[in-house]
Design a protein around this motif. Structure first.
Motif, mmCIF file in Angstrom:
data_model
loop_
_atom_site.group_PDB
_atom_site.id
_atom_site.type_symbol
_atom_site.label_atom_id
_atom_site.label_comp_id
_atom_site.label_asym_id
_atom_site.label_seq_id
_atom_site.Cartn_x
_atom_site.Cartn_y
_atom_site.Cartn_z
ATOM 1 N N ALA A 7 0.883 -1.095 -0.043
ATOM 2 C CA ALA A 7 -0.066 -0.139 0.041
ATOM 3 C C ALA A 7 1.017 1.259 0.037
ATOM 4 O O ALA A 7 0.327 2.239 -0.828
ATOM 5 C CB ALA A 7 -1.049 -0.063 1.186
ATOM 6 N N HIS A 11 1.018 4.064 -2.889
ATOM 7 C CA HIS A 11 0.771 5.293 -2.602
ATOM 8 C C HIS A 11 1.645 6.369 -3.043
ATOM 9 O O HIS A 11 1.245 7.572 -3.778
ATOM 10 C CB HIS A 11 0.075 5.453 -1.176
ATOM 11 C CG HIS A 11 -0.281 6.918 -0.764
ATOM 12 N ND1 HIS A 11 -1.368 7.647 -1.210
ATOM 13 C CD2 HIS A 11 0.268 7.727 0.163
ATOM 14 C CE1 HIS A 11 -1.704 8.387 -0.653
ATOM 15 N NE2 HIS A 11 -0.569 8.743 0.236
ATOM 16 N N SER A 14 2.168 6.533 -6.868
ATOM 17 C CA SER A 14 1.022 7.246 -7.588
ATOM 18 C C SER A 14 1.258 9.023 -7.264
ATOM 19 O O SER A 14 1.066 9.711 -8.181
ATOM 20 C CB SER A 14 -0.124 6.784 -7.074
ATOM 21 O OG SER A 14 -0.487 7.185 -5.508
ATOM 22 N N LYS A 15 1.521 9.098 -5.875
ATOM 23 C CA LYS A 15 1.662 10.922 -5.661
ATOM 24 C C LYS A 15 2.890 11.476 -6.414
ATOM 25 O O LYS A 15 2.829 12.618 -6.991
ATOM 26 C CB LYS A 15 2.032 10.899 -4.072
ATOM 27 C CG LYS A 15 0.611 10.460 -3.370
ATOM 28 C CD LYS A 15 -0.301 11.843 -3.521
ATOM 29 C CE LYS A 15 -1.343 11.597 -2.480
ATOM 30 N NZ LYS A 15 -2.570 12.740 -2.440
#
Length: 171
Positions: A7, A11, A14-15
């Motif tokens: 995760a 995360h 993607s940021k």
């Protein structure tokens, strides 16, 4: 713990991808008829970081397993890594072209390399609302809590995919 790592990787990736300057996004072909050269891509990207006055210390590249395989077979990686005393840990496979290389299969879809500097992106996580209680059917205790995390690109010019040759030539 594995689920938390997956995760977090997804995360932060993607940021970082969302925070990249549009001109610095490029597809690095890891598979297909004409795969790219990871060494040349990283050298080209180091030019972008140098021009943005990013310190050389701490530069990193996160790659998919397919690119990792290309790097491990690359003669420049073999020459620079032979006899290294650095332990392999936390997905880090070594260094190439001034970047510490780590691998994860959890990069955003269509992305094979994310390169940058730790001064570009922040990440924080914490376990909150931790509680423990006796397990109902087994001997021992159960501990549970809520994991909260966040990431943000704070210097978008310092994290992106390697530039295309025409971007360097045209400024």
């Amino acid at each position: 713990m594995q689920a938390l790592q997956v995760a977090a990787d997804a995360h932060v990736g993607s940021k970082m991808l969302a925070g990249v300057l549009p001109l610095n996004k490029v597809t690095f072909p890891a598979l297909g008829g004409a795969p790219g050269d990871p060494f040349n891509e990283l050298v080209d990207y180091s030019v972008v970081l140098d021009n943005a006055d990013v310190p050389a210390l701490g530069r990193f590249a996160v790659v998919r397993p397919e690119v990792k395989a290309m790097i491990l077979k690359h003669d420049k990686f073999i020459a620079s890594s032979y006899g290294s005393a650095q332990p392999i840990q936390n997905g880090v496979i070594g260094s190439m072209a001034g970047f510490t290389i780590a691998s994860t299969p959890h990069l955003p879809a269509g992305v094979n390399i994310i390169a940058g500097s730790p001064i570009a992106t922040t990440f924080g996580d914490q376990l909150v609302n931790i509680e423990s209680f006796r397990h109902l059917t087994k001997f021992g205790d159960v501990v549970r809590g809520l994991h909260v995390a966040g990431a943000k690109v704070i210097r978008s010019e310092r994290c992106s995919s390697p530039p295309r040759a025409d971007q360097i030539a045209n400024g």
